[in-house]
Design a protein around this motif. Structure first.
Motif, PDB file in Angstrom:
ATOM      1  N   VAL A  57      -6.277  94.851 -26.353  1.00  0.00           N
ATOM      2  CA  VAL A  57      -7.371  96.031 -26.075  1.00  0.00           C
ATOM      3  C   VAL A  57      -7.878  96.214 -27.665  1.00  0.00           C
ATOM      4  CG1 VAL A  57      -7.729  98.369 -25.542  1.00  0.00           C
ATOM      5  CG2 VAL A  57      -6.076  96.866 -24.131  1.00  0.00           C
ATOM      6  N   PRO A  58      -9.117  96.090 -27.830  1.00  0.00           N
ATOM      7  CA  PRO A  58      -9.807  96.705 -29.097  1.00  0.00           C
ATOM      8  C   PRO A  58      -9.376  98.101 -29.467  1.00  0.00           C
ATOM      9  CG  PRO A  58     -11.317  95.613 -27.737  1.00  0.00           C
ATOM     10  CD  PRO A  58     -10.376  95.894 -26.823  1.00  0.00           C
ATOM     11  N   LEU A  59      -9.241  98.476 -30.503  1.00  0.00           N
ATOM     12  CA  LEU A  59      -9.001  99.896 -30.948  1.00  0.00           C
ATOM     13  C   LEU A  59     -10.107 100.993 -30.449  1.00  0.00           C
ATOM     14  CD1 LEU A  59      -6.642 101.724 -31.893  1.00  0.00           C
ATOM     15  CD2 LEU A  59      -7.758 101.407 -34.322  1.00  0.00           C
ATOM     16  N   ALA A  60     -11.052 100.487 -30.515  1.00  0.00           N
ATOM     17  CA  ALA A  60     -12.581 100.960 -30.366  1.00  0.00           C
ATOM     18  C   ALA A  60     -12.480 101.482 -28.768  1.00  0.00           C
ATOM     19  CB  ALA A  60     -13.870 100.275 -30.284  1.00  0.00           C
ATOM     20  N   ASP A  61     -12.018 100.644 -27.865  1.00  0.00           N
ATOM     21  CA  ASP A  61     -11.903 100.880 -26.340  1.00  0.00           C
ATOM     22  C   ASP A  61     -11.021 101.980 -26.006  1.00  0.00           C
ATOM     23  OD1 ASP A  61     -14.025  99.427 -25.800  1.00  0.00           O
ATOM     24  OD2 ASP A  61     -12.486  97.828 -24.881  1.00  0.00           O
ATOM     25  N   VAL A 120     -11.264 105.035 -26.963  1.00  0.00           N
ATOM     26  CA  VAL A 120     -11.968 106.294 -26.465  1.00  0.00           C
ATOM     27  C   VAL A 120     -11.960 106.240 -25.040  1.00  0.00           C
ATOM     28  CG1 VAL A 120     -13.177 106.466 -28.456  1.00  0.00           C
ATOM     29  CG2 VAL A 120     -14.111 105.258 -26.511  1.00  0.00           C
ATOM     30  N   THR A 121     -11.725 105.240 -24.222  1.00  0.00           N
ATOM     31  CA  THR A 121     -12.019 105.159 -22.637  1.00  0.00           C
ATOM     32  C   THR A 121     -10.802 105.137 -22.095  1.00  0.00           C
ATOM     33  OG1 THR A 121     -12.419 102.553 -22.546  1.00  0.00           O
ATOM     34  CG2 THR A 121     -14.190 104.043 -22.909  1.00  0.00           C
ATOM     35  N   LEU A 122      -9.545 105.183 -22.661  1.00  0.00           N
ATOM     36  CA  LEU A 122      -8.245 105.021 -21.967  1.00  0.00           C
ATOM     37  C   LEU A 122      -7.927 106.231 -21.577  1.00  0.00           C
ATOM     38  CD1 LEU A 122      -6.560 102.198 -24.440  1.00  0.00           C
ATOM     39  CD2 LEU A 122      -7.576 101.780 -22.108  1.00  0.00           C
ATOM     40  N   PRO A 123      -7.023 106.295 -20.520  1.00  0.00           N
ATOM     41  CA  PRO A 123      -6.204 107.526 -20.182  1.00  0.00           C
ATOM     42  C   PRO A 123      -5.255 107.996 -21.203  1.00  0.00           C
ATOM     43  CG  PRO A 123      -5.601 105.724 -18.876  1.00  0.00           C
ATOM     44  CD  PRO A 123      -6.547 105.047 -19.443  1.00  0.00           C
ATOM     45  N   ALA A 124      -5.017 109.214 -21.401  1.00  0.00           N
ATOM     46  CA  ALA A 124      -4.209 109.594 -22.395  1.00  0.00           C
ATOM     47  C   ALA A 124      -2.626 109.659 -21.956  1.00  0.00           C
ATOM     48  CB  ALA A 124      -4.601 111.018 -22.766  1.00  0.00           C
ATOM     49  N   CYS A 125      -2.343 108.428 -21.662  1.00  0.00           N
ATOM     50  CA  CYS A 125      -0.975 108.075 -21.092  1.00  0.00           C
ATOM     51  C   CYS A 125      -0.289 107.111 -22.259  1.00  0.00           C
ATOM     52  CB  CYS A 125      -1.270 107.323 -19.840  1.00  0.00           C
ATOM     53  SG  CYS A 125      -2.217 108.445 -18.545  1.00  0.00           S
ATOM     54  N   PRO A 126       0.998 107.007 -21.944  1.00  0.00           N
ATOM     55  CA  PRO A 126       1.812 105.927 -22.600  1.00  0.00           C
ATOM     56  C   PRO A 126       1.306 104.353 -22.066  1.00  0.00           C
ATOM     57  CG  PRO A 126       3.239 107.754 -22.017  1.00  0.00           C
ATOM     58  CD  PRO A 126       2.111 107.973 -21.268  1.00  0.00           C
ATOM     59  N   VAL A 170       0.620  95.739 -23.375  1.00  0.00           N
ATOM     60  CA  VAL A 170      -0.760  95.830 -23.896  1.00  0.00           C
ATOM     61  C   VAL A 170      -0.473  95.787 -25.495  1.00  0.00           C
ATOM     62  CG1 VAL A 170      -2.307  97.746 -24.175  1.00  0.00           C
ATOM     63  CG2 VAL A 170      -1.184  97.425 -22.039  1.00  0.00           C
ATOM     64  N   ILE A 171      -1.449  95.113 -25.933  1.00  0.00           N
ATOM     65  CA  ILE A 171      -1.687  94.865 -27.775  1.00  0.00           C
ATOM     66  C   ILE A 171      -2.877  95.445 -27.853  1.00  0.00           C
ATOM     67  CG2 ILE A 171      -1.960  93.172 -29.277  1.00  0.00           C
ATOM     68  CD1 ILE A 171      -0.357  91.142 -27.746  1.00  0.00           C
ATOM     69  N   PHE A 172      -2.964  96.369 -28.952  1.00  0.00           N
ATOM     70  CA  PHE A 172      -4.019  96.892 -29.683  1.00  0.00           C
ATOM     71  C   PHE A 172      -4.395  96.141 -30.655  1.00  0.00           C
ATOM     72  CE2 PHE A 172      -2.418 100.493 -27.174  1.00  0.00           C
ATOM     73  CZ  PHE A 172      -3.513 100.895 -26.286  1.00  0.00           C
ATOM     74  N   ALA A 195      -2.240 105.253 -33.171  1.00  0.00           N
ATOM     75  CA  ALA A 195      -3.759 105.609 -33.496  1.00  0.00           C
ATOM     76  C   ALA A 195      -4.488 105.676 -32.125  1.00  0.00           C
ATOM     77  CB  ALA A 195      -4.289 104.549 -34.607  1.00  0.00           C
ATOM     78  N   ALA A 196      -4.143 104.618 -31.251  1.00  0.00           N
ATOM     79  CA  ALA A 196      -4.891 104.454 -29.945  1.00  0.00           C
ATOM     80  C   ALA A 196      -4.593 105.691 -29.033  1.00  0.00           C
ATOM     81  CB  ALA A 196      -4.580 103.039 -29.306  1.00  0.00           C
ATOM     82  N   GLU A 197      -3.348 106.013 -29.125  1.00  0.00           N
ATOM     83  CA  GLU A 197      -2.695 107.278 -28.006  1.00  0.00           C
ATOM     84  C   GLU A 197      -3.553 108.409 -28.642  1.00  0.00           C
ATOM     85  OE1 GLU A 197       1.480 107.038 -28.366  1.00  0.00           O
ATOM     86  OE2 GLU A 197       1.674 105.470 -27.211  1.00  0.00           O
ATOM     87  N   VAL A 198      -3.644 108.585 -29.998  1.00  0.00           N
ATOM     88  CA  VAL A 198      -4.288 109.949 -30.502  1.00  0.00           C
ATOM     89  C   VAL A 198      -5.769 109.790 -30.128  1.00  0.00           C
ATOM     90  CG1 VAL A 198      -5.242 111.258 -32.577  1.00  0.00           C
ATOM     91  CG2 VAL A 198      -2.648 110.358 -32.321  1.00  0.00           C
ATOM     92  N   ILE A 199      -6.560 108.569 -30.317  1.00  0.00           N
ATOM     93  CA  ILE A 199      -8.062 108.414 -30.014  1.00  0.00           C
ATOM     94  C   ILE A 199      -8.102 108.448 -28.546  1.00  0.00           C
ATOM     95  CG2 ILE A 199      -9.846 106.971 -30.076  1.00  0.00           C
ATOM     96  CD1 ILE A 199      -8.673 105.492 -32.492  1.00  0.00           C
TER      97      ILE A 199
END
Length: 564
Positions: A476-480, A482-488, A493-495, A541-545
């Motif tokens: 998963v790109p880090l930019a994406d 912004v569309t992910l659910p705020a879940c673990p 999954v690799i960012f 970073a992905a979880e915070v975003i």
């Protein structure tokens, strides 16, 4: 706090929107518009609810303007008399309608993101949202606010509120219900302070007085008054808001024509958390052979079907993976199907089609490749290709598929259900036609794809996500985020530090994919060294975003976390 408590029982995943109900006028109106679009109503119901929202929002804003009005003394040259309620109500109603008109493309884009969750529309919508809110930041305050550009003070308060509301959303993702309600209350206090600050700044700008006659600036002031008199009826604030939209549309047009280029992948990618028995990552060197040395022998034969995304070409995109996997039969999926000889049909651009058709064509080519190689098929799918993969696995559950790799995956598509025959669906169709007309994809854009995803995308994804017997890996790109659910996120999954799309051409991602197909499971330390980034940092970073971005997406009326 009341909205946060109510959403706790009705739609817990939508609680990040609660602090915005008393936010500054442009942001609060955006809060209302998203709830209006979220219920996906036909014209009659949509119009009725819209009228009620305009009246209610105008009344709330008028009351808050009067409460926040600065109480200057009789001789205070930077104060104006507090307006009467009806005058304030009319002014706020004009603002609410204007914000609704100018921000309707933003809400439509976010509605589209809820149906097809990938980052590019979100990244286009947020600058329009923030720019429009800044341009209309003094709306509803003072006389003829629409004839003036916003002062610096009101713009600063809107930007600060945007940051605080994003932060409150990020905090809510990590708290239980009492904590969420408490954060909503604290954000409400900040909203109140922002109302005082913004109203004071707007009133001061409206109550400016010319300097004393003996000052050298008197002549400049008279010139300013003359210019203001000449532009008395020019709607400066609405024009500024519209210019924000025009600027973003112009940038999109330049990107489509190739004048401005955005690199989908970054030069150096870093991997997020990767552990587990069935998962793999890049090897300790630059080749698959060195990766094999990490944890034992690899497969010596097999077949791989590479499925690219929307707008791709055929049939050379699999060459890089073919070079990395010489012991496997690697073939690119053709959106046009197979010819009489069983070979993929070349094309210049992947066309617009429903995911049902896409899934069926993918199933046909998987079966053909299975017969050719005599072994189960691994599938590497990117972006739109992951939608076809969901459809294929849901419609053809007994195909000889060994494992799947998802690059820039579309996660939880079709969140708002069927859009056909509704006002949000019609708005999305209009926007799709507009964007399609500017792009090389044609006026219809991705309409058939969007329609099919709204109908069956969520059910297909739900079926596949419950599958436990298939080995899979998602990059998963880090930019994406912004569309992910705020879940673990699952450990599979690799960012990577990149934008959506184009990962198949990234050398670091190629090593990750090749190692996974080779059956290698390197340690976290190996991944840090090979991918050039910290797994833990990228995942954090992905979880915070994702949590902060939830404040500006469409409200999720269902559980956002799989299995909950």
């Amino acid at each position: 706090m009341a909205e946060a408590m109510l959403l706790t029982f009705l739609a817990p995943s939508a609680r990040p929107l609660a602090p915005q109900v008393t936010a500054l006028p442009p942001l609060a109106a955006y809060h209302d518009l998203r709830w209006l679009f979220a219920f996906n109503q036909p014209w009659l119901g949509f119009t009725g609810v819209l009228l009620l929202l305009v009246v209610a929002r105008s009344a709330v804003d008028a009351v808050l303007v009067m409460l926040a009005w600065p109480r200057g003394g009789a001789g205070d040259e930077h104060s104006l008399p507090r307006p009467r309620f009806m005058a304030s109500l009319v002014s706020c109603a004009v603002l609410t309608v204007l914000v609704g008109l100018v921000m309707s493309p933003v809400v439509t884009l976010m509605f589209g993101v809820a149906l097809l969750p990938f980052s590019w529309p979100y990244l286009a919508a947020v600058p329009i949202l923030l720019g429009t809110a800044v341009a209309l930041s003094q709306g509803g305050v003072g006389q003829a606010w629409w004839r003036r550009l916003p002062p610096v003070g009101t713009a600063a308060w809107v930007i600060a509120s945007f940051g605080v509301l994003s932060l409150s959303s990020a905090l809510m993702a990590r708290l239980d219900t009492p904590g969420v309600v408490a954060v909503a209350g604290l954000a409400g206090v900040v909203d109140a302070r922002a109302w005082y600050g913004l109203t004071t700044a707007a009133v001061r700008a409206a109550a400016e007085r010319p300097p004393h006659p003996w000052q050298w600036r008197a002549a400049l002031w008279r010139m300013r008054l003359a210019l203001r008199h000449r532009t008395t009826w020019v709607p400066m604030a609405p024009l500024a808001a519209v210019m924000v939209l025009v600027l973003v549309v112009g940038m999109a047009r330049l990107a489509f024509t190739g004048t401005v280029r955005f690199d989908p992948g970054s030069g150096g990618t870093g991997a997020g958390a990767l552990t587990g028995a069935n998962l793999s990552g890049p090897g300790s060197g630059a080749s698959t052979a060195s990766a094999k040395a990490v944890s034992g022998p690899a497969r010596v034969s097999g077949a791989v079907l590479v499925v690219e995304g929307f707008g791709s070409t055929c049939c050379h995109s699999a060459n890089s993976l073919r070079a990395a996997e010489p012991h496997m039969v690697v073939r690119q999926f053709s959106y046009q199907g197979l010819d009489a000889a069983g070979q993929p049909i070349p094309y210049d651009q992947a066309g617009n089609m429903s995911i049902q058709v896409l899934g069926d064509r993918m199933a046909t080519q998987v079966e053909k490749l299975y017969r050719l190689a005599g072994a189960p098929v691994d599938i590497v799918a990117e972006s739109e290709g992951t939608l076809g993969l969901y459809a294929m696995l849901a419609r053809h559950p007994h195909l000889p598929v060994r494992s799947v790799v998802l690059l820039s995956p579309i996660v939880q598509p079709g969140q708002l259900g069927q859009a056909g025959g509704t006002v949000p669906g019609a708005a999305l169709t209009t926007l799709n036609n507009l964007v399609g007309g500017m792009s090389p994809y044609g006026r219809s854009g991705a309409q058939e794809l969007i329609d099919s995803v709204s109908e069956v995308g969520a059910s297909y994804f739900g079926q596949v996500s419950r599958e436990r017997g298939l080995s899979w890996l998602a990059v998963v790109p880090l930019a994406d985020a912004v569309t992910l659910p705020a879940c673990p996120m699952p450990q599979s999954v690799i960012f990577v530090d990149a934008f959506h799309g184009g990962l198949l051409g990234d050398p670091s991602v190629q090593r990750i994919v090749a190692a996974f197909l080779a059956g290698v499971t390197p340690s976290d330390q190996d991944l840090d060294a090979m991918a050039g980034g910290s797994q833990r940092d990228l995942r954090s970073a992905a979880e915070v975003i994702a949590a902060a971005a939830a404040a500006w997406r469409m409200p999720d009326l269902h559980s956002a976390c799989l299995g909950s």
